[in-house]
Write an enzyme that holds these catalytic residues in place. Structure first.
Site, PDB file in Angstrom:
ATOM      1  N   GLY A 122       0.820  -1.223   0.000  1.00  0.00           N
ATOM      2  CA  GLY A 122       0.000   0.000   0.000  1.00  0.00           C
ATOM      3  C   GLY A 122       0.841   1.256   0.000  1.00  0.00           C
ATOM      4  N   CYS A 123       1.914   1.241   0.762  1.00  0.00           N
ATOM      5  CA  CYS A 123       2.784   2.416   0.877  1.00  0.00           C
ATOM      6  C   CYS A 123       3.528   2.674  -0.426  1.00  0.00           C
ATOM      7  CB  CYS A 123       3.760   2.245   2.036  1.00  0.00           C
ATOM      8  SG  CYS A 123       2.901   2.023   3.627  1.00  0.00           S
ATOM      9  N   THR A 124       3.908   1.601  -1.097  1.00  0.00           N
ATOM     10  CA  THR A 124       4.585   1.730  -2.389  1.00  0.00           C
ATOM     11  C   THR A 124       3.619   2.309  -3.417  1.00  0.00           C
ATOM     12  OG1 THR A 124       6.055  -0.118  -1.879  1.00  0.00           O
ATOM     13  CG2 THR A 124       5.791   0.459  -4.213  1.00  0.00           C
ATOM     14  N   GLY A 174       2.984   6.041  -2.787  1.00  0.00           N
ATOM     15  CA  GLY A 174       4.121   6.842  -3.245  1.00  0.00           C
ATOM     16  C   GLY A 174       4.162   6.964  -4.757  1.00  0.00           C
TER      17      GLY A 174
END
Length: 155
Positions: free
Chosen positions: A45-47, A50
């Site tokens: 999710g964080c990738t 970003g």
């Protein structure tokens, strides 16, 4: 440090970021600022989040807007994460959680039935005068960067 409130000036802060940068709110006056908090570098999710901000960087830049990602990961991990996905914005390391506390994003979370304190995915939009104009808490990644961009355009 008290936490930030909508439509109020954000208190001055200073934080270490990738590229040997020190980010100071006062240095950014005159530009819009998007600060997004995410749990951990190199997680799905964080990738994606970003990458979504990265892919809209030109549109944000056209609106005179700086973007910063924040997590509790260290600068070395951030530098690697930023390089791996070619993020054109800086990532702030908040190991001491001072920014997390300022924006009140540390929440009790459940993972595999166990409770722990972690970063609730959240985004904040600060206008050119340093006033908090929008906040998104408990963010779902899909479509989020577009929603933030629309809010910037509406300032």
């Amino acid at each position: 440090m008290s936490s930030v409130a909508l439509n109020q000036p954000v208190p001055e802060f200073q934080a270490e970021a990738t590229g040997d940068q020190t980010v100071r709110l006062s240095d950014l006056k005159g530009r819009n600022i998007v600060i997004y908090f995410y749990p951990k570098d190199n997680t799905p999710g964080c990738t994606t989040e970003g990458q979504d901000f990265r892919d809209r960087m030109e549109a944000f830049a056209a609106e005179d807007t700086e973007i910063f990602g924040v997590s509790r990961d260290g600068l070395k991990a951030h530098d690697n994460f930023r390089a791996k996905y070619d993020f054109p914005f800086h990532l702030i390391s908040d190991k001491d959680e001072s920014l997390c506390k300022l924006f009140d994003v540390i929440k009790l979370k459940k993972l595999y039935g166990k409770e722990h304190l972690g970063i609730e995915r959240s985004t904040f939009l600060i206008d050119k005068e340093g006033v908090l104009r929008r906040e998104w808490r408990g963010v779902k990644v899909k479509g989020h960067a577009d929603e933030v961009l629309e809010a910037v355009k509406a300032l």
